[in-house]
Design an enzyme around this catalytic site. Structure first.
Site, PDB file in Angstrom:
ATOM      1  N   LYS A   8       0.837  -1.210   0.000  1.00  0.00           N
ATOM      2  CA  LYS A   8       0.000   0.000   0.000  1.00  0.00           C
ATOM      3  C   LYS A   8       0.863   1.248   0.000  1.00  0.00           C
ATOM      4  O   LYS A   8       0.604   2.199  -0.751  1.00  0.00           O
ATOM      5  CB  LYS A   8      -0.886  -0.012   1.259  1.00  0.00           C
ATOM      6  CG  LYS A   8      -1.466   1.336   1.623  1.00  0.00           C
ATOM      7  CD  LYS A   8      -2.400   1.261   2.808  1.00  0.00           C
ATOM      8  CE  LYS A   8      -1.816   1.664   4.146  1.00  0.00           C
ATOM      9  NZ  LYS A   8      -1.465   3.055   4.340  1.00  0.00           N
ATOM     10  N   ASN A   9       1.887   1.236   0.884  1.00  0.00           N
ATOM     11  CA  ASN A   9       2.634   2.478   1.077  1.00  0.00           C
ATOM     12  C   ASN A   9       3.664   2.754  -0.016  1.00  0.00           C
ATOM     13  O   ASN A   9       4.411   3.736   0.057  1.00  0.00           O
ATOM     14  CB  ASN A   9       3.277   2.494   2.473  1.00  0.00           C
ATOM     15  CG  ASN A   9       2.192   2.642   3.545  1.00  0.00           C
ATOM     16  OD1 ASN A   9       1.056   3.012   3.233  1.00  0.00           O
ATOM     17  ND2 ASN A   9       2.523   2.345   4.787  1.00  0.00           N
ATOM     18  N   ARG A  44      -3.222  10.299   3.296  1.00  0.00           N
ATOM     19  CA  ARG A  44      -2.090  11.219   3.416  1.00  0.00           C
ATOM     20  C   ARG A  44      -1.456  11.518   2.071  1.00  0.00           C
ATOM     21  O   ARG A  44      -0.410  12.130   2.013  1.00  0.00           O
ATOM     22  CB  ARG A  44      -1.023  10.567   4.304  1.00  0.00           C
ATOM     23  CG  ARG A  44      -1.523  10.040   5.615  1.00  0.00           C
ATOM     24  CD  ARG A  44      -1.624  11.060   6.681  1.00  0.00           C
ATOM     25  NE  ARG A  44      -0.394  11.800   6.868  1.00  0.00           N
ATOM     26  CZ  ARG A  44      -0.342  12.994   7.432  1.00  0.00           C
ATOM     27  NH1 ARG A  44      -1.450  13.598   7.801  1.00  0.00           N
ATOM     28  NH2 ARG A  44       0.805  13.599   7.595  1.00  0.00           N
ATOM     29  N   VAL A  86       7.637   6.592  17.031  1.00  0.00           N
ATOM     30  CA  VAL A  86       7.328   7.220  15.739  1.00  0.00           C
ATOM     31  C   VAL A  86       6.048   8.058  15.813  1.00  0.00           C
ATOM     32  O   VAL A  86       6.022   9.201  15.365  1.00  0.00           O
ATOM     33  CB  VAL A  86       7.245   6.159  14.614  1.00  0.00           C
ATOM     34  CG1 VAL A  86       6.907   6.806  13.270  1.00  0.00           C
ATOM     35  CG2 VAL A  86       8.562   5.396  14.508  1.00  0.00           C
ATOM     36  N   ASP A  99       4.302   0.111  12.302  1.00  0.00           N
ATOM     37  CA  ASP A  99       3.125  -0.647  11.834  1.00  0.00           C
ATOM     38  C   ASP A  99       3.169  -2.117  12.252  1.00  0.00           C
ATOM     39  O   ASP A  99       2.235  -2.863  11.970  1.00  0.00           O
ATOM     40  CB  ASP A  99       3.033  -0.591  10.300  1.00  0.00           C
ATOM     41  CG  ASP A  99       2.756   0.808   9.788  1.00  0.00           C
ATOM     42  OD1 ASP A  99       2.110   1.578  10.510  1.00  0.00           O
ATOM     43  OD2 ASP A  99       3.200   1.143   8.680  1.00  0.00           O
ATOM     44  N   ASP A 130      -5.184  12.150  12.421  1.00  0.00           N
ATOM     45  CA  ASP A 130      -6.026  10.962  12.480  1.00  0.00           C
ATOM     46  C   ASP A 130      -5.858  10.268  13.797  1.00  0.00           C
ATOM     47  O   ASP A 130      -5.320  10.821  14.745  1.00  0.00           O
ATOM     48  CB  ASP A 130      -5.856  10.061  11.269  1.00  0.00           C
ATOM     49  CG  ASP A 130      -4.507   9.410  11.222  1.00  0.00           C
ATOM     50  OD1 ASP A 130      -3.876   9.348  12.280  1.00  0.00           O
ATOM     51  OD2 ASP A 130      -4.111   8.974  10.149  1.00  0.00           O
TER      52      ASP A 130
HETATM   53  N1  EPU Z   1       6.101  14.249  11.061  1.00  0.00           N
HETATM   54  C1  EPU Z   1       6.191  15.580  11.397  1.00  0.00           C
HETATM   55  N2  EPU Z   1       6.205  16.502  10.387  1.00  0.00           N
HETATM   56  C2  EPU Z   1       6.130  16.143   9.072  1.00  0.00           C
HETATM   57  C3  EPU Z   1       6.044  14.783   8.728  1.00  0.00           C
HETATM   58  C4  EPU Z   1       6.028  13.849   9.753  1.00  0.00           C
HETATM   59  O1  EPU Z   1       6.255  15.933  12.580  1.00  0.00           O
HETATM   60  O2  EPU Z   1       6.161  17.049   8.195  1.00  0.00           O
HETATM   61  C5  EPU Z   1       6.041  13.235  12.128  1.00  0.00           C
HETATM   62  C6  EPU Z   1       4.687  12.533  12.151  1.00  0.00           C
HETATM   63  O3  EPU Z   1       3.737  13.276  12.877  1.00  0.00           O
HETATM   64  C7  EPU Z   1       5.012  11.214  12.803  1.00  0.00           C
HETATM   65  C8  EPU Z   1       6.434  10.932  12.310  1.00  0.00           C
HETATM   66  O4  EPU Z   1       6.948  12.187  11.846  1.00  0.00           O
HETATM   67  O5  EPU Z   1       5.047  11.369  14.203  1.00  0.00           O
HETATM   68  C9  EPU Z   1       6.518   9.900  11.207  1.00  0.00           C
HETATM   69  O6  EPU Z   1       5.818  10.344  10.059  1.00  0.00           O
HETATM   70  P1  EPU Z   1       6.237   9.952   8.579  1.00  0.00           P
HETATM   71  O7  EPU Z   1       6.149  11.179   7.746  1.00  0.00           O
HETATM   72  O8  EPU Z   1       7.507   9.188   8.597  1.00  0.00           O
HETATM   73  O9  EPU Z   1       5.070   8.957   8.182  1.00  0.00           O
HETATM   74  P2  EPU Z   1       4.033   9.092   6.992  1.00  0.00           P
HETATM   75  O10 EPU Z   1       4.730   9.291   5.716  1.00  0.00           O
HETATM   76  O11 EPU Z   1       2.934  10.011   7.358  1.00  0.00           O
HETATM   77  C10 EPU Z   1       4.141   6.538   6.413  1.00  0.00           C
HETATM   78  C11 EPU Z   1       3.118   5.450   6.281  1.00  0.00           C
HETATM   79  C12 EPU Z   1       2.664   5.001   7.644  1.00  0.00           C
HETATM   80  C13 EPU Z   1       3.861   4.493   8.425  1.00  0.00           C
HETATM   81  C14 EPU Z   1       4.914   5.624   8.520  1.00  0.00           C
HETATM   82  C15 EPU Z   1       6.180   5.187   9.221  1.00  0.00           C
HETATM   83  C16 EPU Z   1       2.061   5.997   4.205  1.00  0.00           C
HETATM   84  C17 EPU Z   1       0.850   6.465   3.480  1.00  0.00           C
HETATM   85  N3  EPU Z   1       1.994   5.951   5.518  1.00  0.00           N
HETATM   86  O12 EPU Z   1       3.449   7.614   7.037  1.00  0.00           O
HETATM   87  O13 EPU Z   1       1.776   3.921   7.438  1.00  0.00           O
HETATM   88  O14 EPU Z   1       3.469   4.109   9.712  1.00  0.00           O
HETATM   89  O15 EPU Z   1       5.241   6.069   7.186  1.00  0.00           O
HETATM   90  O16 EPU Z   1       6.795   4.148   8.536  1.00  0.00           O
HETATM   91  O17 EPU Z   1       3.069   5.636   3.596  1.00  0.00           O
HETATM   92  C18 EPU Z   1      -0.155   2.646   7.728  1.00  0.00           C
HETATM   93  O18 EPU Z   1       0.136   2.094   6.655  1.00  0.00           O
HETATM   94  O19 EPU Z   1      -1.070   2.241   8.476  1.00  0.00           O
HETATM   95  C19 EPU Z   1       0.603   3.816   8.148  1.00  0.00           C
HETATM   96  C20 EPU Z   1       0.201   4.627   9.131  1.00  0.00           C
END
Ligand code: EPU
Length: 432
Positions: free
Chosen positions: A21-22, A90, A327, A305, A114
């Site tokens: 998915k990601n 996202r 995280v 995850d 969320d």
């Molecule tokens: N964060 C910030 N500022 C930002 C971006 C992120 O503070 O500008 C913080 C977030 O609030 C969080 C942490 O950094 O506390 C990690 O966020 P990250 O940006 O790494 O995650 P993401 O890209 O939003 C993706 C996956 C998540 C997975 C995480 C970590 C997708 C669509 N989502 O999220 O997947 O847990 O990376 O590997 O790719 C899921 O599949 O259920 C899921 C939540």
């Protein structure tokens, strides 16, 4: 929609992993960087892809699906404004780079927080701003412009965010000059996205210590790419095999994407066998499960995850386990649900480990202590988010008696036809 599950059966057999998915949703966005057609294979049919389809169509993409192949073609950007429904995941924020590259402007809805925490996008915005985008933040949307195009920049991410790394890479491939991203995320899904971009004509190099170098090119071409198998599915099925005392072959699972998890699984008393077809997971006969202290982290650490399905196993381990979530601020809502089923999990704001943690001395409930073993019994549950939803399913399949799990659309966002695929392993699960 609900799942009605009767637990207590050993699950056995083989289950094919679908595309991650990601990675899949990001690849749809990446396809918009070219006006040529792209073909994505091993493509999952899941809720998040449907939402992203709607998003890409609103920008002018033509999309066709045949089984697990997705054809996506964006000859022109018809509109640079994202539909507001796309707030449901996202992905819209990642469209900023391709839209700025192709038409110099973009309008994207503010993504809601969320159920796993507030999830800000400040790191994304800072990176794109450093590349010359002007981004206005309104109460309900971002309006971005880069009239003269984006230019390469030296960017130091304050945290190796997955989304911000992807956003910066997508913006940099068509920017003028060189971009250097320091403290970048290096998750397998990002590597696979980079492989796709490289086939499209991008120049991207990984340095040591989380550095990515990107030399912007003028144009990208169409591509055929197979999405990497979903390592989150693999971990879910691994925990399911061990929790039910069965044996499940996760077809196509890749050892290299799972190394940290495989070590953890063996430490708690689960086992695996890397076969030519994937990885088979099981629990050796009469082997009790052992407790463990675990901390989530960015790749190559133990993934956030993966803590929810593992927590189900830890409720069955003989002793006290801890999980330190570094995280996300708020990813233990499901502990209450497992407690309803008979587990004994205590959640608190204290750091329960040694990793540097952004939530130290803050009021975020990001530490869990799990006392085991506690027999699980069926219960009525409501899904909170995707990963806690799959933990509900695993717990219900391992528990005695009937469970009713409501709100399974959230699980469908990330797992294709999960009920049907689990039935093929012998699970008693009905969708209503
Ligand atoms: N964060 C910030 N500022 C930002 C971006 C992120 O503070 O500008 C913080 C977030 O609030 C969080 C942490 O950094 O506390 C990690 O966020 P990250 O940006 O790494 O995650 P993401 O890209 O939003 C993706 C996956 C998540 C997975 C995480 C970590 C997708 C669509 N989502 O999220 O997947 O847990 O990376 O590997 O790719 C899921 O599949 O259920 C899921 C939540």
């Amino acid at each position: 929609m609900k799942f009605i599950i009767n637990g207590g059966k050993k699950l056995e057999g083989e289950i094919k992993l679908l595309g991650a998915k990601n990675a899949a949703t990001k690849m749809m966005v990446a396809s918009m960087l070219t006006s040529e057609p792209c073909t994505l294979i091993n493509f999952p049919d899941i809720g998040d892809v449907r939402i992203t389809e709607e998003l890409c169509r609103s920008f002018g993409s033509e999309i066709k699906r045949e089984e697990n192949t997705l054809r996506i073609h964006t000859p022109e950007i018809a509109s640079a404004t994202a539909v507001s429904l796309s707030r449901r995941n996202r992905i819209p924020i990642l469209a900023l780079g391709p839209l700025l590259a192709r038409v110099g402007k973009a309008e994207i809805p503010i993504l809601g927080g969320d159920r796993i925490g507030p999830r800000p996008v400040d790191i994304h915005i800072a990176a794109l701003t450093a590349m010359g985008a002007r981004i206005e933040v309104l109460p309900d949307r971002y309006i971005a412009a880069a009239r003269g195009g984006l230019r390469g920049a030296r960017i130091n991410l304050r945290y190796p965010s997955v989304g911000a790394t992807e956003n910066t890479v997508l913006a940099a491939v068509l920017a003028s000059g060189r971009t250097v991203i320091r403290n970048a995320a290096v998750e397998p899904e990002i590597i696979d996205l980079v492989k796709m971009l490289q086939k499209m004509g991008a120049i991207i190099e990984f340095g040591t210590d989380r550095v990515i170098y990107i030399d912007g090119v003028k144009k990208l071409r169409g591509v055929k790419h197979s999405v990497l198998p979903d390592r989150n599915e693999a971990v879910s099925f691994a925990c399911l095999a061990v929790a039910t005392g069965g044996r499940i072959l996760a077809r196509d699972a890749r050892q290299e994407d799972l190394m940290t998890f495989l070590n953890v699984l063996r430490k708690i008393g689960g086992e695996y066998e890397v076969t030519g077809d994937g990885v088979a997971f099981y629990r050796p006969k009469d082997q009790p499960l052992r407790p463990l202290n675990i901390e989530t982290d960015t790749h190559p650490g133990y993934m956030t995850d993966w803590q929810q399905p593992l927590a189900v196993l830890l409720t069955q381990a003989d002793g006290i386990s801890t999980v330190h979530e570094t995280v996300y601020e708020d990813r233990f809502g499901y502990a209450r649900d497992l407690n309803l089923m008979g587990a004994e999990i205590k959640v608190e704001a204290r750091c329960l480990g040694e990793l540097p943690c952004r939530f130290k001395n803050k009021e975020f409930n990001h530490g869990a202590t799990i006392l085991g073993p506690r027999p699980l019994r069926g219960a009525n549950l409501v899904v909170r988010d995707l990963r806690s939803g799959i933990a509900h399913v695993i717990a219900a399949l391992a528990a005695d008696g009937e469970s009713v799990i409501d709100g399974v659309e959230e699980i469908d966002r990330g797992y294709e036809r999960i009920d049907e695929r689990l039935r093929a392993l012998g699970a008693d699960i009905i969708r209503k």
